[in-house]
Design a protein around this motif. Structure first.
Motif, PDB file in Angstrom:
ATOM      1  N   UNK A 110       0.814  -1.216   0.000  1.00 37.46           N
ATOM      2  CA  UNK A 110       0.000   0.000   0.000  1.00 37.46           C
ATOM      3  C   UNK A 110       0.846   1.263   0.000  1.00 37.46           C
ATOM      4  N   UNK A 111       1.988   1.227   0.667  1.00 39.98           N
ATOM      5  CA  UNK A 111       2.810   2.432   0.806  1.00 39.98           C
ATOM      6  C   UNK A 111       3.969   2.488  -0.184  1.00 39.98           C
ATOM      7  N   UNK A 112       4.396   1.318  -0.668  1.00 36.17           N
ATOM      8  CA  UNK A 112       5.593   1.253  -1.494  1.00 36.17           C
ATOM      9  C   UNK A 112       6.875   1.344  -0.701  1.00 36.17           C
ATOM     10  N   UNK A 113       6.771   1.343   0.628  1.00 41.12           N
ATOM     11  CA  UNK A 113       7.936   1.545   1.490  1.00 41.12           C
ATOM     12  C   UNK A 113       8.415   0.229   2.099  1.00 41.12           C
ATOM     13  N   UNK A 114       9.707   0.131   2.422  1.00 41.96           N
ATOM     14  CA  UNK A 114      10.164  -1.034   3.178  1.00 41.96           C
ATOM     15  C   UNK A 114       9.576  -1.016   4.583  1.00 41.96           C
ATOM     16  N   UNK A 115       9.347  -2.205   5.108  1.00 38.69           N
ATOM     17  CA  UNK A 115       8.682  -2.341   6.399  1.00 38.69           C
ATOM     18  C   UNK A 115       9.530  -3.220   7.320  1.00 38.69           C
ATOM     19  N   UNK A 116       9.770  -2.722   8.521  1.00 37.82           N
ATOM     20  CA  UNK A 116      10.379  -3.527   9.581  1.00 37.82           C
ATOM     21  C   UNK A 116       9.238  -4.035  10.460  1.00 37.82           C
ATOM     22  N   UNK A 117       9.174  -5.335  10.688  1.00 45.05           N
ATOM     23  CA  UNK A 117       8.073  -5.917  11.474  1.00 45.05           C
ATOM     24  C   UNK A 117       8.606  -7.054  12.327  1.00 45.05           C
ATOM     25  N   UNK A 118       7.707  -7.681  13.081  1.00 45.67           N
ATOM     26  CA  UNK A 118       8.054  -8.820  13.952  1.00 45.67           C
ATOM     27  C   UNK A 118       9.255  -8.475  14.825  1.00 45.67           C
ATOM     28  N   UNK A 119       9.151  -7.372  15.547  1.00 42.90           N
ATOM     29  CA  UNK A 119      10.300  -6.831  16.276  1.00 42.90           C
ATOM     30  C   UNK A 119      10.626  -7.582  17.566  1.00 42.90           C
ATOM     31  N   UNK A 120       9.692  -8.346  18.100  1.00 46.53           N
ATOM     32  CA  UNK A 120       9.930  -8.979  19.402  1.00 46.53           C
ATOM     33  C   UNK A 120      10.630 -10.336  19.309  1.00 46.53           C
ATOM     34  N   UNK A 121      10.436 -11.060  18.219  1.00 45.34           N
ATOM     35  CA  UNK A 121      10.849 -12.460  18.168  1.00 45.34           C
ATOM     36  C   UNK A 121      12.355 -12.669  18.301  1.00 45.34           C
ATOM     37  N   UNK A 122      13.147 -11.761  17.749  1.00 43.93           N
ATOM     38  CA  UNK A 122      14.605 -11.961  17.807  1.00 43.93           C
ATOM     39  C   UNK A 122      15.100 -11.900  19.247  1.00 43.93           C
ATOM     40  N   UNK A 123      14.535 -10.992  20.040  1.00 45.61           N
ATOM     41  CA  UNK A 123      14.941 -10.917  21.441  1.00 45.61           C
ATOM     42  C   UNK A 123      14.552 -12.195  22.185  1.00 45.61           C
ATOM     43  N   UNK A 124      13.377 -12.743  21.869  1.00 47.72           N
ATOM     44  CA  UNK A 124      12.948 -13.999  22.491  1.00 47.72           C
ATOM     45  C   UNK A 124      13.916 -15.116  22.114  1.00 47.72           C
ATOM     46  N   UNK A 125      14.319 -15.164  20.842  1.00 46.44           N
ATOM     47  CA  UNK A 125      15.253 -16.197  20.391  1.00 46.44           C
ATOM     48  C   UNK A 125      16.599 -16.077  21.093  1.00 46.44           C
ATOM     49  N   UNK A 126      16.936 -14.848  21.521  1.00 49.76           N
ATOM     50  CA  UNK A 126      18.198 -14.627  22.244  1.00 49.76           C
ATOM     51  C   UNK A 126      18.036 -14.812  23.744  1.00 49.76           C
ATOM     52  N   UNK A 127      16.917 -15.410  24.163  1.00 46.55           N
ATOM     53  CA  UNK A 127      16.716 -15.706  25.574  1.00 46.55           C
ATOM     54  C   UNK A 127      16.023 -14.612  26.352  1.00 46.55           C
ATOM     55  N   UNK A 128      15.534 -13.571  25.652  1.00 47.52           N
ATOM     56  CA  UNK A 128      14.874 -12.460  26.333  1.00 47.52           C
ATOM     57  C   UNK A 128      13.378 -12.621  26.439  1.00 47.52           C
ATOM     58  N   UNK A 129      12.763 -11.679  27.112  1.00 45.27           N
ATOM     59  CA  UNK A 129      11.317 -11.694  27.297  1.00 45.27           C
ATOM     60  C   UNK A 129      10.583 -11.107  26.081  1.00 45.27           C
ATOM     61  N   UNK A 130      11.326 -10.470  25.177  1.00 48.13           N
ATOM     62  CA  UNK A 130      10.681  -9.817  24.032  1.00 48.13           C
ATOM     63  C   UNK A 130       9.959  -8.557  24.425  1.00 48.13           C
ATOM     64  N   UNK A 131      10.118  -8.127  25.658  1.00 50.40           N
ATOM     65  CA  UNK A 131       9.427  -6.955  26.190  1.00 50.40           C
ATOM     66  C   UNK A 131      10.081  -6.583  27.519  1.00 50.40           C
ATOM     67  N   UNK A 132       9.931  -5.330  27.988  1.00 52.34           N
ATOM     68  CA  UNK A 132       9.371  -4.209  27.228  1.00 52.34           C
ATOM     69  C   UNK A 132      10.392  -3.692  26.208  1.00 52.34           C
ATOM     70  N   UNK A 133      10.048  -3.733  24.930  1.00 54.59           N
ATOM     71  CA  UNK A 133      10.976  -3.332  23.888  1.00 54.59           C
ATOM     72  C   UNK A 133      11.249  -1.839  23.882  1.00 54.59           C
ATOM     73  N   UNK A 134      10.344  -1.056  24.436  1.00 50.62           N
ATOM     74  CA  UNK A 134      10.576   0.395  24.458  1.00 50.62           C
ATOM     75  C   UNK A 134      11.649   0.781  25.464  1.00 50.62           C
ATOM     76  N   UNK A 135      12.155  -0.178  26.221  1.00 48.94           N
ATOM     77  CA  UNK A 135      13.111   0.150  27.282  1.00 48.94           C
ATOM     78  C   UNK A 135      14.367   0.816  26.758  1.00 48.94           C
TER      79      UNK A 135
END
Length: 380
Positions: free
Chosen positions: A124-149
């Motif tokens: 819809x926008x024609x722009x690149x999109x960054x998404x699924x931001x939490x999963x990589x932290x979970x894969x690295x043993x993190x809680x995936x949150x709070x990501x705004x920290x």
């Protein structure tokens, strides 16, 4: 870089789209807020989403439908933000998506699922999109949150004392200067669910805290709710509507709506205040929808008489848009090859560059990697 951050929280009522001009200069990340637009979910989508959240059992066909419909809703919000806030000049979209499940077992997060297919946004926008931001932290043993920290830490760095950032969304979370960060418990999730139940769906939330203001906290119910084992767990810890869902509690016989809502408001204020005292905070900078509830804010300030509780608008970030701006920052970091996590905040083994990238209309043309991570965030 002009970045649009897309966010829909645990209240699942609308998509917030915040636009920011971001640039990295000598270790300082400069953020110029360009505004926010909020696009409500239509009633059909909202009901479908509500019916799919825990503890409901959901067929895969429903998951596919929601992934598509939420993706289309996020795409519409991004198009609107680009047109109204960026003059059609946006360069990147960062989409948090809609959290539908956060898999926590034994204090560890094993997976997290945010729906909202990014291909619809890119198309819809024609722009690149960054998404699924939490999963990589979970894969690295993190809680995936709070990501705004990470954003909170960069933003509040240099303020005197021990300032903490507090987000009063459906779930409340805080970040302390040493990187301690965790979900404190329910923000508005139980309140909103109770309002819908008591009003037969006529109201989605307690507008201006008016219902709770007419009631009195029910002591025995409050003590029962405060016995929830989650509150005693050490940080880092996260939770969600997997625990604090509409069926989490039942009103005692004879309690009126106003007293029940006063009790749930007190529960949020009390658990947040306990968490603030636990990190020896000297200042609270609050954001999120809960800041618009004067009864909740009054209760919180009453429980923290020695700690100033201010709203993030006073520091240049609108309280209603702060999380959307934070995800714009995380998208910017990803596009420049920079980590978007602080391991002490999420419990991960190491910092991670977050998310997945969906190419835009012109392919995936990313800026050169940044020479180093930012050490502070300044609002222009």
């Amino acid at each position: 870089m002009l970045v649009i951050g897309l966010m829909s929280g645990t209240s699942y009522d609308a998509v917030d789209a915040a636009a920011a001009e971001l640039r990295l200069l000598d270790g300082t990340l400069l953020l110029k807020p360009l505004g926010m637009v909020s696009t409500p979910y239509d009633e059909e989508l909202r009901e479908a989403l509500a019916g799919a959240l825990p503890p409901a059992a959901v067929p895969l066909a429903r998951v596919c439908l929601l992934d598509t419909r939420i993706g289309q809703a996020f795409a519409a919000a991004a198009v609107r933000a680009d047109r109204e806030l960026c003059g059609g000049r946006a360069e990147l979209v960062a989409s948090h998506g809609q959290t539908v499940y956060h898999w926590v077992d034994g204090g560890r997060v094993h997976g997290t699922l945010q729906l909202g297919q990014p291909a619809w946004i890119a198309e819809a926008t024609g722009l690149p999109v960054v998404s699924d931001l939490r999963s990589r932290d979970v894969a690295a043993g993190g809680q995936g949150a709070p990501l705004v920290s990470l954003v909170d830490l960069l933003w509040l760095r240099g303020r005197p004392g021990t300032p903490v950032a507090l987000n009063l969304g459906g779930i409340a979370n805080l970040t302390a200067p040493d990187g301690t960060a965790f979900d404190t418990g329910p923000g508005c999730a139980l309140l909103d669910a109770a309002v819908r139940e008591f009003t037969g769906g006529r109201l989605a939330y307690d507008v201006d805290g008016a219902l709770a203001a007419r009631g009195r906290p029910h002591g025995p119910l409050l003590e029962e709710l405060l016995a929830e084992p989650y509150y005693a767990l050490p940080a880092p810890k996260t939770t969600g509507k997997e625990l604090f869902h509409a069926g989490y509690w039942r009103a005692p016989a004879g309690i009126c709506a106003e007293d029940a809502l006063a009790t749930l408001t007190r529960l949020t204020a009390r658990t947040v205040a306990d968490a603030v005292r636990g990190v020896a905070a000297t200042e609270v900078v609050a954001s999120g929808g809960g800041t618009r509830n004067p009864v909740l804010m009054r209760m919180l300030r009453g429980l923290l008489p020695e700690v100033p509780v201010r709203v993030s608008d006073e520091l240049g970030l609108p309280a209603a848009a702060k999380e959307a701006y934070a995800f714009a920052v995380l998208g910017f970091l990803t596009a420049h090859g920079l980590a978007g996590t602080f391991p002490a905040a999420t419990g991960a083994r190491h910092p991670s560059v977050l998310g997945s990238l969906t190419p835009g209309r012109d392919g995936l043309c990313l800026p050169p990697p940044a020479p180093g991570p930012p050490v502070r965030l300044r609002i222009e």
